[in-house]
Design a protein around this motif. Structure first.
Motif, PDB file in Angstrom:
ATOM      1  N   ALA A 121     -44.196 -32.035 -52.049  1.00  0.00           N
ATOM      2  CA  ALA A 121     -43.384 -31.262 -51.107  1.00  0.00           C
ATOM      3  C   ALA A 121     -44.017 -31.286 -49.724  1.00  0.00           C
ATOM      4  O   ALA A 121     -43.313 -31.446 -48.709  1.00  0.00           O
ATOM      5  CB  ALA A 121     -43.227 -29.828 -51.596  1.00  0.00           C
ATOM      6  N   ALA A 122     -45.334 -31.154 -49.658  1.00  0.00           N
ATOM      7  CA  ALA A 122     -46.028 -31.197 -48.368  1.00  0.00           C
ATOM      8  C   ALA A 122     -45.888 -32.577 -47.732  1.00  0.00           C
ATOM      9  O   ALA A 122     -45.645 -32.691 -46.514  1.00  0.00           O
ATOM     10  CB  ALA A 122     -47.496 -30.834 -48.543  1.00  0.00           C
ATOM     11  N   SER A 124     -43.453 -34.716 -48.317  1.00  0.00           N
ATOM     12  CA  SER A 124     -42.050 -34.843 -47.925  1.00  0.00           C
ATOM     13  C   SER A 124     -41.780 -34.079 -46.645  1.00  0.00           C
ATOM     14  O   SER A 124     -41.110 -34.587 -45.734  1.00  0.00           O
ATOM     15  CB  SER A 124     -41.167 -34.321 -49.062  1.00  0.00           C
ATOM     16  N   GLU A 125     -42.302 -32.867 -46.557  1.00  0.00           N
ATOM     17  CA  GLU A 125     -42.110 -32.063 -45.348  1.00  0.00           C
ATOM     18  C   GLU A 125     -42.788 -32.713 -44.150  1.00  0.00           C
ATOM     19  O   GLU A 125     -42.217 -32.762 -43.056  1.00  0.00           O
ATOM     20  CB  GLU A 125     -42.665 -30.661 -45.579  1.00  0.00           C
ATOM     21  N   SER A 128     -40.706 -35.660 -43.176  1.00  0.00           N
ATOM     22  CA  SER A 128     -39.498 -35.187 -42.491  1.00  0.00           C
ATOM     23  C   SER A 128     -39.825 -34.757 -41.067  1.00  0.00           C
ATOM     24  O   SER A 128     -39.111 -35.107 -40.118  1.00  0.00           O
ATOM     25  CB  SER A 128     -38.892 -34.033 -43.280  1.00  0.00           C
ATOM     26  N   THR A 129     -40.910 -34.002 -40.931  1.00  0.00           N
ATOM     27  CA  THR A 129     -41.321 -33.555 -39.601  1.00  0.00           C
ATOM     28  C   THR A 129     -41.688 -34.749 -38.724  1.00  0.00           C
ATOM     29  O   THR A 129     -41.332 -34.794 -37.538  1.00  0.00           O
ATOM     30  CB  THR A 129     -42.515 -32.582 -39.717  1.00  0.00           C
TER      31      THR A 129
END
Length: 193
Positions: A121-122, A124-125, A128-129
């Motif tokens: 998740a980190a 992916s985030e 994305s960022t």
């Protein structure tokens, strides 16, 4: 002559007169040997020894040994029960340890899965960022390039005018007269092509 006891000795004057007390006098001839060592009393001593031993044996066999045997049986049963109880408790403890180890392994597995999910998740985030920032930077870069191109085009348009003005000023300074703007513009255009 008779040997008398301490009580009989105190009443020695009475014995001297011929009186005797029953049971207190021992004949003098037998005074020299101890009665248990007297050979004449051996058969009765052996008889009483056999009778006493037999009664003692029967007492041990009928009373003492059954009680001792019962106590031993009770203790043996208690020890067996205690060992069975201990084995049962050991089995329960082993089962509890196995369950604990299984729960611990499952908890570690869940923790690893949660850690992996959090990591993904980190990532992916962060991705994305990063993409969002890259898109914003690309947009700003495009805007900057467009602005630069606009400024460059505007500057290039003004270069012609500046060149015409500069050429006109130089010609006026060198020649000393007024110049025709149309001639200077044609000359600048032919030079920039």
């Amino acid at each position: 002559m008779f040997v008398t006891s301490a009580f009989a000795q105190e009443s020695a004057p009475a014995a001297a007169e011929g009186e005797t007390h029953a049971g207190t006098a021992v004949p003098a001839e037998e005074h020299g040997t101890f009665p248990p060592f007297n050979a004449a009393t051996f058969p009765s001593q052996i008889l009483w020894l056999v009778i006493t031993f037999g009664l003692f044996y029967l007492f041990l066999k009928r009373v003492v040994m059954p009680r001792v045997g019962g106590i031993i049986d009770v203790r043996n049963d208690r020890i067996t029960q205690d060992l069975d109880h201990a084995a049962r408790l050991k089995g329960e403890a082993d089962a509890a340890v196995a369950a604990y180890e299984q729960e611990l392994a499952e908890a570690k597995s869940r923790a690893n899965a949660i850690g992996q999910q959090a990591s993904e998740a980190a990532k992916s985030e962060a991705e994305s960022t990063r993409k969002k920032l890259e898109a914003e930077l690309d947009k700003k870069l495009g805007e900057a390039e467009a602005s630069i191109a606009s400024i460059k085009a505007k500057a290039m348009k003004e270069v012609g005018t500046i060149a015409e003005d500069t050429t006109s000023a130089i010609v006026e300074a060198l020649v000393g007269g007024k110049t025709d703007k149309a001639e200077i513009a044609a000359a600048v255009r032919s030079a920039t092509r």
